[in-house]
Motif scaffolding. Structure first.
Motif, PDB file in Angstrom:
ATOM      1  N   LYS A 248       0.815  -1.210   0.000  1.00  0.00           N
ATOM      2  CA  LYS A 248       0.000   0.000   0.000  1.00  0.00           C
ATOM      3  C   LYS A 248       0.853   1.265   0.000  1.00  0.00           C
ATOM      4  N   LYS A 249       2.137   1.096   0.344  1.00  0.00           N
ATOM      5  CA  LYS A 249       3.059   2.228   0.358  1.00  0.00           C
ATOM      6  C   LYS A 249       4.449   1.707   0.026  1.00  0.00           C
ATOM      7  N   ALA A 250       5.225   2.500  -0.695  1.00  0.00           N
ATOM      8  CA  ALA A 250       6.551   2.047  -1.133  1.00  0.00           C
ATOM      9  C   ALA A 250       7.602   3.109  -0.869  1.00  0.00           C
ATOM     10  N   ALA A 251       8.848   2.665  -0.876  1.00  0.00           N
ATOM     11  CA  ALA A 251       9.991   3.582  -0.796  1.00  0.00           C
ATOM     12  C   ALA A 251      10.925   3.266  -1.947  1.00  0.00           C
ATOM     13  N   VAL A 252      11.440   4.304  -2.573  1.00  0.00           N
ATOM     14  CA  VAL A 252      12.411   4.152  -3.655  1.00  0.00           C
ATOM     15  C   VAL A 252      13.712   4.792  -3.203  1.00  0.00           C
ATOM     16  N   LEU A 253      14.774   4.018  -3.210  1.00  0.00           N
ATOM     17  CA  LEU A 253      16.085   4.506  -2.782  1.00  0.00           C
ATOM     18  C   LEU A 253      16.892   4.867  -4.014  1.00  0.00           C
ATOM     19  N   GLY A 254      17.076   6.155  -4.225  1.00  0.00           N
ATOM     20  CA  GLY A 254      17.772   6.640  -5.412  1.00  0.00           C
ATOM     21  C   GLY A 254      16.824   7.463  -6.260  1.00  0.00           C
TER      22      GLY A 254
END
Length: 802
Positions: free
Chosen positions: A7-13
């Protein structure tokens, strides 16, 4: 195993790839946390503002820049620019603890193994069990980058290799590490296919995985073959584009778009990792590419590569690199006699004809194809378990129409292998064994349209895995589900009491034959079915009406034929709108002019996310003639109460401007913002699932207790609207923004969209609006300048402003 629902994401970069992945997650309603490193120096602008290295604005600068740059890209990464607000930003030092709040963490940082390993240790320090973690690496080892992480963490870890740009490119390679759980892999396959709209393939943890490994080998061989045969760049691109089922950008234009530095990096990944001396030699970067990289000739990113656009006094000119002299020269058109024959034969017969030809193009195509097929066959099971994953990777990753093994089938496996042997080639053992067993094709289709593939492991055929949400109209026809049809349309039984009206006119242009078939299909559907979908599998839903037929009738003075044909389309679409059963239209890709008119006359639109809608008839010197003005007007005014005094002009003006300016929506969500689609209309992200989802929309409407709509009177602006819009158009002419003929077109649109020169706030019927629309259409069709526009477009494929 407790997997979290994403339901929620994180993108590193927050580089181009990381930011555009974040944008696509935002497209499908997932809030994203976008993180990047903390800058070590202030910019001059930051110094002027009095900021310090501790200021949040500075510490989040790289992530903020990545987010802000999304709105400047030529190819819009968002379905709607408003979705940028679904992305929040931060940095690796202050915000890693927020990873505990997300359900999927995607690493998209620099392709450096040591840095990746360090970041994944940081991630695990802020990781909650159940959260999926993945890397978007394009070719580094998935196992190596988490070798320092715990076994529990590795169960939730895998590679998710998106292709650039993520919104538009279908392919997603899933690469499990040795410890990835099957539950995680299956869950990600389902999520990425259904929610992100991706074509998912399973790859092994080998250098560059599937698609990049094969395409890089092919490109290396093309360059070497070109130099060996002393062929020009234009000659190679002419052969390796459309004639071989590849995009028009072919080989070298594609390399320019990818970037030569990026391509060389990918090639070196395999070169440095492989222990096979032959493969190492194949991936050795040619001197030509090294020299181009040294001279900053990287392609589009440096505005010079194999091609270079040069601006001169007479406009821009594309020049081509003469790789022998290492200088740019004017482009030279490449012509091969065999290619005119292959074009007429179609892709499959044409490809076979090409590689069997003994002219220059045929010899080049054969040598390139031969090397590609032999190399790819040797890669199973190293890079993938089966031919299906490889063929899909090449089709979905590079827009090829045929994968390597599909190509091998159409040129004939047995015959081509014999030719290869005669030329001294060593045939891969798995292919030899297949032929020895008496199997002469990699794929088989039974009389029911079910496709199977040859599996090298079991040494027999297995069903090609297909999602249950994919409906194949050709397969249904082979299963005797065709109800009726003609050359331009079919009515197909989808099951569960739902049928599908399919258009398959040449170039997906509406023809009089299809207009007539709409009436036949509706009569059958209302008699024997509970609902109908209008959709197809063509490249585009519908690009508009076949105006060439109407123009020829007008030029010959057969206005009765023009009026009759236009009325037949209007009547067919009105019959669809007021059918006794629910009708759901399922547009995808280009849905223009008459195509949009068809879509808008359904009870509901269920569109693919990548649907580009617009009433673009002005480009032909016309206005919509199938009810498009009427339907668009209704959409902007249906929420206004007739018994309440409301100035309707601002609402109608939006419809007028969109038609007069031929505005085209850049996605289905954008189409909702423009009013082509209603807020209640539906959107499917994966186009392969569209007919299935549209069918379910029909069934839901039936379950809810469908009642056919009743015709209503429409309140119009009348002469007040006509005068107001004409005044604005006159100002546009005086300002030099439009031509006199464009003024004439816009005035006709103003007349129709306002309901004609009648008393303001009059109520009119839909049929009245259709009649004045049809009359205006014919007036414009009789104009010499309109006919010039139509002729120019049919000849060149480009619009004419006159």
């Amino acid at each position: 195993m407790a997997l979290k629902e994403i339901k929620k994401a994180a993108v590193l970069g927050a580089g181009v790839m990381g930011a555009t992945i974040a944008a696509h997650l935002a497209n499908v309603g997932i809030p994203v946390l976008l993180l990047d490193i903390v800058p070590r120096e202030l910019t001059p602008e930051e110094e002027k503002k009095g900021l310090t290295l501790e200021s949040p604005e500075v510490r989040n600068r790289l992530a903020n820049n990545g987010k802000n740059d999304l709105l400047k890209q030529r190819l819009n990464p968002f379905y709607s620019k408003a979705y940028v607000d679904r992305i929040s930003t931060g940095n690796f030092e202050d915000d890693m603890n927020k990873l505990k709040e997300v359900d999927w963490i995607i690493e998209v940082i620099v392709e450096n193994m040591d840095i990746k390993k360090k970041v994944f240790k940081q991630v695990e320090d802020n990781w909650i069990e159940g959260t999926i973690v993945s890397s978007n690496t394009s070719g580094l080892s998935i196992n190596e980058m988490v070798s320092d992480n715990s076994p529990e963490f590795r169960k939730y870890f895998l590679g998710t290799h998106f292709f650039n740009p993520p919104r538009y490119m279908k392919l997603l390679e899933l690469i499990p590490c040795n410890d990835t759980s099957k539950e995680v892999l299956d869950s990600m396959h389902r999520f990425c296919e259904r929610s992100l709209g991706k074509g998912v393939v399973y790859a092994k943890d080998t250098p560059n995985f599937i698609a990049n490994r094969i395409i890089t080998y092919a490109m290396m061989h093309i360059i070497k073959l070109m130099q060996q045969e002393n062929m020009s760049i234009e000659e190679v691109d002419t052969i390796t584009g459309r004639p071989m089922g590849h995009p028009k950008s072919a080989s070298f234009r594609t390399l320019d778009m990818v970037g030569l530095d990026t391509f060389c990096h990918v090639a070196n990944t395999v070169y440095n990792k492989t222990s096979d001396p032959d493969e190492k030699e194949s991936f050795k970067v040619p001197d030509l590419l090294n020299k181009m990289v040294e001279n900053n000739m990287l392609g589009d990113k440096t505005k010079q590569g194999f091609y270079k656009k040069i601006k001169g006094e007479s406009g821009s000119e594309i020049k081509t690199l003469d790789y022998e002299k290492f200088e740019y020269r004017p482009q030279e058109k490449a012509r091969f006699d065999i290619l005119s024959k292959t074009k007429q034969a179609g892709l499959e017969d044409g490809y076979k004809m090409l590689v069997e030809s003994d002219d220059k193009a045929g010899i080049f195509a054969w040598n390139m194809t031969k090397r590609l097929l032999l190399y790819t066959a040797r890669l199973i099971p190293e890079i993938a378990d089966d031919i299906v994953n490889i063929d899909r990777a090449m089709r979905w990753g590079f827009n090829w129409q045929l994968g390597p093994f599909e190509t091998w089938d159409i040129i004939g496996v047995k015959e081509s292998v014999e030719r290869m042997k005669n030329e001294g080639e060593e045939i891969p053992a798995n292919v030899e064994e297949m032929l020895q067993k008496g199997f002469e094709s990699f794929y088989r289709e039974d009389d029911k349209g079910n496709l199977s593939y040859y599996d090298f492991e079991t040494k027999d055929y297995k069903p090609v895995p297909i999602s249950p949400e994919v409906i194949s109209l050709p397969a249904l026809k082979k299963q005797s589900k065709l109800i009726k049809g003609n050359d331009d349309g079919s009515l197909v039984d989808l099951g569960d009491g739902v049928c599908c009206l399919e258009q398959h006119s040449p170039q997906q242009a509406l023809s009089p034959q299809f207009w007539e078939f709409i009436h036949e299909a509706l009569e059958e559907a209302e008699k024997n079915y509970i609902g109908m979908v209008v959709g197809n599998h063509a490249n585009n839903f519908c690009v508009g009406a076949n105006v060439a037929i109407l123009m020829m009738a007008a030029q010959s003075g057969d206005w009765d034929m023009v009026d009759s044909a236009a009325k037949k389309l209007q009547d067919g679409l009105m019959a669809m709108k007021y059918a006794s059963i629910p009708v759901v239209t399922a547009p995808h890709q280009m849905t223009l002019g008459g195509g949009l008119e068809v879509a808008m006359h359904g009870d509901r639109i269920h569109a693919a996310a990548e649907t580009y809608m617009g009433l673009v008839e002005v480009g032909m010197g016309l206005l919509p003639g199938g009810g498009g003005n009427k339907e668009y007007l209704i959409r902007f005014t249906e929420g206004l109460k007739d018994d309440v005094k409301t100035d309707r002009l601002p609402y109608v003006q939006k419809a007028f401007e969109a038609i007069a300016m031929a505005t085209v929506a850049t996605s289905a969500r954008h189409a909702q913002e423009l009013g082509f689609m209603r807020p209640t209309d539906k959107v499917t992200v994966n186009q392969d699932h569209l007919l299935h989802d549209a069918k379910n929309t029909v069934l839901a409407m039936v379950l809810e207790g469908y009642e056919a709509p009743k015709p209503k009177q429409i309140k119009v602006l009348g002469e007040y609207g006509v005068a107001t819009f004409k005044t604005g158009v006159q100002n546009m002419l005086w300002g030099g923004y439009i031509t006199e003929h464009e003024q004439k077109i816009a005035n006709e649109i103003a007349f129709v969209i306002s309901g004609g020169n009648i008393k303001p706030d009059s109520f009119v019927s839909e049929q009245y609006l259709l009649d004045i629309e049809r009359e205006a259409f014919q007036r414009l069709l009789g104009e010499e300048k309109t006919q010039e526009r139509i002729s120019h477009f049919l000849t060149t494929g480009k619009p004419l402003r006159n």
